[in-house]
Design an enzyme around this catalytic site. Structure first.
Site, PDB file in Angstrom:
ATOM      1  N   GLY A  47       0.776  -1.235   0.000  1.00 39.37           N
ATOM      2  CA  GLY A  47       0.000   0.000   0.000  1.00 39.37           C
ATOM      3  C   GLY A  47       0.805   1.281   0.000  1.00 39.37           C
ATOM      4  N   ASP A 106      -6.850   3.153   9.446  1.00 33.79           N
ATOM      5  CA  ASP A 106      -8.294   2.898   9.459  1.00 33.79           C
ATOM      6  C   ASP A 106      -8.679   2.469  10.876  1.00 33.79           C
ATOM      7  OD1 ASP A 106     -10.871   2.476   8.471  1.00 33.79           O
ATOM      8  OD2 ASP A 106     -10.422   0.521   7.642  1.00 33.79           O
TER       9      ASP A 106
HETATM   10  P1  IMP Z   1      -6.227  -0.760   9.681  1.00 34.02           P
HETATM   11  O1  IMP Z   1      -5.390  -1.911  10.154  1.00 34.02           O
HETATM   12  O2  IMP Z   1      -7.685  -1.031   9.841  1.00 34.02           O
HETATM   13  O3  IMP Z   1      -5.818   0.570  10.248  1.00 34.02           O
HETATM   14  O4  IMP Z   1      -6.092  -0.686   8.121  1.00 34.02           O
HETATM   15  C1  IMP Z   1      -4.925  -0.360   7.492  1.00 34.02           C
HETATM   16  C2  IMP Z   1      -4.810  -1.129   6.195  1.00 34.02           C
HETATM   17  O5  IMP Z   1      -6.072  -1.442   5.636  1.00 34.02           O
HETATM   18  C3  IMP Z   1      -4.087  -0.284   5.186  1.00 34.02           C
HETATM   19  O6  IMP Z   1      -2.734  -0.626   5.135  1.00 34.02           O
HETATM   20  C4  IMP Z   1      -4.798  -0.586   3.889  1.00 34.02           C
HETATM   21  O7  IMP Z   1      -4.078  -1.603   3.193  1.00 34.02           O
HETATM   22  C5  IMP Z   1      -6.136  -1.157   4.265  1.00 34.02           C
HETATM   23  N1  IMP Z   1      -7.248  -0.189   4.059  1.00 34.02           N
HETATM   24  C6  IMP Z   1      -7.981   0.457   4.983  1.00 34.02           C
HETATM   25  N2  IMP Z   1      -8.905   1.247   4.437  1.00 34.02           N
HETATM   26  C7  IMP Z   1      -8.762   1.108   3.096  1.00 34.02           C
HETATM   27  C8  IMP Z   1      -9.435   1.694   1.960  1.00 34.02           C
HETATM   28  O8  IMP Z   1     -10.356   2.509   2.055  1.00 34.02           O
HETATM   29  N3  IMP Z   1      -8.982   1.284   0.747  1.00 34.02           N
HETATM   30  C9  IMP Z   1      -7.973   0.405   0.571  1.00 34.02           C
HETATM   31  N4  IMP Z   1      -7.312  -0.153   1.595  1.00 34.02           N
HETATM   32  C10 IMP Z   1      -7.709   0.186   2.852  1.00 34.02           C
END
Ligand code: IMP
Ligand code: MG
Length: 187
Positions: A47, A106
Site C-alpha cells: 500500500g 483505518d
Molecule cells: P487498519 O489496520 O484497519 O488501520 O487498516 C490499514 C490497512 O487497511 C491499510 O494498510 C490498507 O491496506 C487497508 N485499508 C484500509 N482502508 C482502506 C481503503 O479505504 N482502501 C484500501 N485499503 C484500505
C-alpha cells in the site's frame, strides 16, 4: 481499450495535484522534526509503495529505506482481524530513528501491531506517517505522528491503495463504485 480503471471510481476524493502538494509539505514537516538526523523509513508494502516513493524524494535528511509486508484485508473491503507480518525488515534498527509509513490508518490494527513489533528492535525513536486517516473508524487507541489527509469512512483506491491488488497505479485517490466492491466473480 474499452474500459479504463479510472472509470471504476464513483468520485475523486483527493486529486493528483492535491496529493503532490501535501507530500511536499509533509517532507518539510519531517525535515524540520528530525533536524538533520538520519532516518530509517520503513514502508508497509504494497500500500505505501507509491506514497513512499514520492515522499522520500521530498525529504532532505539522510534516509535508509526498507519495507515490511503485512496482510490484513485479504482482498475484501473490511478488515479481518490482526495483521500477519509476511516479510520482515532486514535493516538493523537498534538505536536508529525509525519512521514507519503506511498508506492509510483505518481501525489502527495494522500500524499499532507493526509498532509493537518494531519497538522490540530498540530504535532510538519510532514515529508513524500515513497519507490518509479515517479517524472515525478506529478500534484501537492509535494516532499517527504525520498525516496527509483526513478522509471520511468510504472505501478508497488509487495512489497505492488497492481493491484486490487493483487500482494502485491510479494517480489520484477516489471512492470505488459500490457495485465493484466484492463482486461475486472475485470471491
Ligand atoms: P487498519 O489496520 O484497519 O488501520 O487498516 C490499514 C490497512 O487497511 C491499510 O494498510 C490498507 O491496506 C487497508 N485499508 C484500509 N482502508 C482502506 C481503503 O479505504 N482502501 C484500501 N485499503 C484500505
Ligand atoms: Mg491493502
Amino acid at each position: 481499450m474499452d474500459h479504463s480503471p479510472i472509470e471504476d471510481l464513483q468520485r475523486v476524493l483527493v486529486s493528483e495535484k492535491q496529493i503532490l502538494k501535501r507530500i511536499t509539505e509533509l517532507g518539510k514537516e519531517i525535515d524540520a522534526f528530525y533536524h538533520g538526523e538520519e532516518v530509517a523509513v520503513i514502508a508497509i508494502i504494497n500500500g505505501a509503495i507509491v506514497f513512499v516513493a514520492d515522499l522520500i524524494r521530498q525529504i532532505r535528511l539522510p534516509v535508509k529505506l526498507d519495507c515490511i509486508r503485512v496482510s490484513s484485508y485479504r482482498d475484501s473491503t473490511s478488515p479481518q482481524g490482526r495483521p500477519d507480518i509476511i516479510d520482515r525488515i532486514r535493516l538493523d534498527l537498534k538505536g536508529v530513528h525509525v519512521l514507519l509509513i503506511d498508506d492509510i490508518l483505518d481501525t489502527g490494527n495494522t500500524l499499532s501491531e507493526v509498532v509493537k513489533i518494531l519497538k522490540t528492535l530498540q530504535p532510538a525513536s519510532l514515529r508513524t506517517c500515513v497519507l490518509l486517516d479515517k479517524s472515525t473508524q478506529r478500534t484501537v487507541d492509535f494516532e499517527a505522528d504525520f498525516v496527509g489527509f483526513n478522509i471520511p469512512d468510504e472505501f478508497v483506491v488509487g495512489y497505492g491503495l488497492d481493491f484486490a491488488e487493483r487500482y494502485r497505479h491510479l494517480p489520484c485517490i477516489g471512492v470505488l463504485r459500490p457495485e465493484l466492491q466484492n463482486p461475486p466473480e472475485w470471491s
